[in-house]
Design a protein around this motif. Structure first.
Motif, short mmCIF file in Angstrom:
data_model
loop_
_atom_site.label_atom_id
_atom_site.label_comp_id
_atom_site.label_asym_id
_atom_site.label_seq_id
_atom_site.Cartn_x
_atom_site.Cartn_y
_atom_site.Cartn_z
N THR A 1 13.47 -4.83 -4.99
CA THR A 1 14.75 -4.26 -4.58
C THR A 1 14.56 -3.25 -3.46
OG1 THR A 1 15.65 -4.58 -6.80
CG2 THR A 1 16.81 -3.04 -5.36
N ASP A 2 13.52 -2.44 -3.58
CA ASP A 2 13.22 -1.46 -2.53
C ASP A 2 12.86 -2.13 -1.22
OD1 ASP A 2 12.32 1.28 -1.50
OD2 ASP A 2 10.46 0.12 -1.36
N ARG A 3 12.03 -3.15 -1.28
CA ARG A 3 11.61 -3.85 -0.07
C ARG A 3 12.77 -4.61 0.58
NH1 ARG A 3 8.21 -1.47 2.37
NH2 ARG A 3 9.27 0.12 1.17
N LEU B 1 16.11 -12.18 -6.25
CA LEU B 1 15.96 -12.00 -4.80
C LEU B 1 17.33 -12.06 -4.12
CD1 LEU B 1 12.91 -14.35 -4.25
CD2 LEU B 1 12.89 -11.88 -4.02
N PRO B 2 17.48 -11.39 -2.99
CA PRO B 2 18.74 -11.47 -2.25
C PRO B 2 18.94 -12.86 -1.66
CG PRO B 2 17.10 -10.27 -0.98
CD PRO B 2 16.51 -10.48 -2.36
N PRO C 1 7.30 -6.23 -15.53
CA PRO C 1 8.24 -6.98 -14.68
C PRO C 1 9.32 -6.10 -14.07
CG PRO C 1 7.74 -8.26 -16.63
CD PRO C 1 7.10 -6.91 -16.83
N SER C 2 9.79 -5.11 -14.83
CA SER C 2 10.84 -4.23 -14.30
C SER C 2 10.34 -3.44 -13.09
CB SER C 2 11.31 -3.26 -15.39
OG SER C 2 10.24 -2.46 -15.87
N GLU C 3 9.06 -3.10 -13.07
CA GLU C 3 8.50 -2.37 -11.93
C GLU C 3 8.42 -3.28 -10.71
OE1 GLU C 3 5.27 0.75 -13.19
OE2 GLU C 3 5.03 -1.05 -14.42
N ALA D 1 0.79 -1.24 0.00
CA ALA D 1 0.00 0.00 0.00
C ALA D 1 0.83 1.29 0.00
CB ALA D 1 -0.97 -0.01 1.19
N PRO D 2 1.93 1.40 0.76
CA PRO D 2 2.66 2.68 0.79
C PRO D 2 3.63 2.87 -0.39
CG PRO D 2 2.97 1.37 2.81
CD PRO D 2 2.45 0.47 1.76
N THR D 3 3.76 1.88 -1.28
CA THR D 3 4.75 1.94 -2.35
C THR D 3 4.12 2.41 -3.66
OG1 THR D 3 4.40 -0.34 -3.10
CG2 THR D 3 5.93 0.01 -1.25
N PRO D 4 4.93 2.88 -4.60
CA PRO D 4 4.40 3.31 -5.90
C PRO D 4 3.67 2.20 -6.64
CG PRO D 4 6.63 4.15 -5.59
CD PRO D 4 6.37 3.19 -4.46
N LEU D 5 4.05 0.95 -6.41
CA LEU D 5 3.40 -0.17 -7.09
C LEU D 5 1.91 -0.23 -6.77
CD1 LEU D 5 3.85 -2.74 -8.85
CD2 LEU D 5 4.16 -4.00 -6.70
#
Length: 359
Positions: free
Chosen positions: A110-112, A151-152, A102-104, A88-92
Motif C-alpha cells: 500500500t505504501d509503495r 493490488l491497485p 502478511p499484514s506487514e 531497502a529504505p522501508t520498514p520491511l
C-alpha cells in the motif's frame, strides 16, 4: 531437549534442529511451550524445520537472492535497483524473515502504491514473492507471507502515439549530434539499449536493412546480447532513416566498438544521460506531454505501421516481441478503419444471399 521452568517463571522449550544445533524459545505457560516443541519436532521430521532465532533480514536475503539469479545484465540492474529503492529504505527491510506477517507485506504494498505505477508495483510484488519463495526452499521461513495481496487496478490507458510532426519537432529540439538518433529510433522502433548499441556494420545501406545484434549495457556500457532471442532481428531500412544515418556518419565518428551514436568525447551515450540531458529538455521545449520518453518513439513506429495496414505479426517481428499478443493488446485500437473493414467484410459475404432474396 524438552520443556523446563526458568527461575523467572517462564517456560523454556528446547529442540535439536535438523542441523544438530539446539534452538530454544520462552513462553509464559507450559502449554504454549509444549505446543511450540511439538510443532518444531513435527517440522523437523517433515524436513521443514525453521530456525526461529535466525537474524537474516528481508533486505539482506533479497540482495543474496538477486546476486544468485542468472539474470541478464539489464534485468539484474533493474532487480537491484528495485531492491535498493523500494525495499531497502522501508520498514520491511529490517524485519527478520521469520517474523514478517502478511499484514506487514500488505502495508508495504500500500505504501509503495503511492509512489509507483500499478504495472511497476506488480513487478515489485512479484520480486518479493520470488524472494520469499526462495527463503522457503532454503528453510529460512516455513511459509511465505506474500499471499492474498490486494493490488491497485493496473489497467493501462490507451497508448496515444506521437505524430510525425511531434517526432520531427522533438528531433529539432535536441543537439544536432542526437537528431539522427531520434529519427532512427522512431523509424526502426528500437529499444533504447538497441539504438545505443547500433553499430555502423549493422546498417546495410545497399540492401536497405538494419540488423539488430546487440544492445548497450546500462552499467558497463559494453555491447551485450539483446533482450530476448527474438530481439535479434532484421528490420527494413526506410529512406528517411537511411538519409539521417548517412548525414550523421558523414559528420560524427563512431565509437571504438562501432557504435553510431556517441557524445562529444566520442564515447557511447549512457542511458541516464539520454533521458536526463537529451530527451527531457527536448520534450519540454517541444511542448510534448511531460511523461514522454524514448519508448514513445517505439510506440510511434508501431502505430505508423498498423495504421498503414501492416500485419500485427510483422509489427511484432520488427519490434522484437516473442508473439503478436502484446502488439494487439497495446496497439489494437490504432489499427486504421478496422470497424469499416469489419462492416465491409460482412456485407460483402452476405451480398449474394440478400440479392437473391430480393429477387
Amino acid at each position: 531437549m524438552g520443556v523446563a521452568r526458568r527461575p523467572s517463571g517462564q517456560w523454556r522449550a528446547r529442540v535439536i534442529g535438523a542441523d544438530g544445533r539446539e534452538r530454544a524459545a520462552h513462553f509464559p505457560t507450559k502449554t504454549l511451550a509444549k505446543r511450540w516443541e511439538t510443532e518444531q519436532l513435527a517440522a523437523r521430521n517433515r524436513g521443514q524445520f525453521v530456525d526461529p532465532s535466525d537474524t537474516t533480514t528481508v533486505v539482506e536475503y533479497a540482495r543474496i537472492w538477486a546476486a544468485s539469479r542468472p539474470h541478464r545484465p539489464s534485468t539484474a540492474y533493474r532487480t537491484r535497483a528495485m531492491i535498493e529503492k523500494h525495499i531497502a529504505p522501508t520498514p520491511l527491510a529490517a524485519r527478520r524473515l521469520v517474523t514478517v506477517r502478511p499484514s506487514e507485506v500488505q502495508a508495504w504494498v500500500t505504501d509503495r502504491s503511492s509512489v509507483m505505477a500499478p504495472s511497476t508495483l506488480r513487478l515489485l510484488v512479484g520480486l518479493l514473492r520470488s524472494v520469499f519463495a526462495s527463503a522457503v526452499l532454503d528453510r529460512l521461513v516455513a511459509t511465505t507471507p506474500v499471499v492474498r495481496i490486494k493490488l491497485p487496478d493496473s489497467r493501462r490507458g490507451r497508448v496515444v502515439p506521437l505524430t510525425i510532426e511531434q517526432v520531427q519537432t522533438l528531433s529539432e529540439n535536441v543537439a544536432p549530434r542526437a537528431r539522427a538518433m531520434i529519427i532512427t529510433q522512431a523509424g526502426l522502433g528500437l529499444r533504447l539499449g538497441e539504438i545505443l548499441g547500433l553499430r555502423v556494420s549493422d546498417v546495410n545501406f545497399l540492401n536497405r536493412t538494419v540488423r539488430i545484434e546487440f544492445q548497450r549495457d546500462r552499467e558497463t556500457m559494453g555491447l551485450v546480447a539483446p533482450k530476448t532471442p527474438r530481439s535479434r532481428r532484421t528490420i527494413p531500412l526506410p529512406r528517411v532513416v537511411a538519409d539521417a544515418l548517412a548525414a550523421h556518419l558523414s559528420e560524427y565518428s563512431p565509437a571504438a566498438d562501432g557504435g553510431i551514436f556517441t557524445g562529444d568525447r566520442g564515447k557511447p551515450y549512457m542511458h541516464t544521460y539520454v533521458h536526463a540531458k537529451i530527451i527531457q529538455p527536448a520534450v519540454k521545449a517541444s511542448g510534448l506531454p511531460g511523461g514522454t520518453t524514448t519508448h514513445d518513439l517505439r510506440h510511434h513506429f508501431a502505430s505508423v505501421l498498423l495504421q498503414a495496414g501492416e500485419s500485427v505479426v510483422a509489427v511484432a517481428e520488427y519490434l522484437g516481441h516473442e508473439n503478436a499478443t502484446l502488439v494487439l493488446s497495446t496497439y489494437g485500437h490504432l489499427m486504421l478503419n478496422s470497424e469499416d473493414r469489419m462492416r465491409q467484410a460482412i456485407d460483402e459475404a452476405w451480398a449474394p444471399k440478400l440479392g437473391a432474396a430480393a429477387l
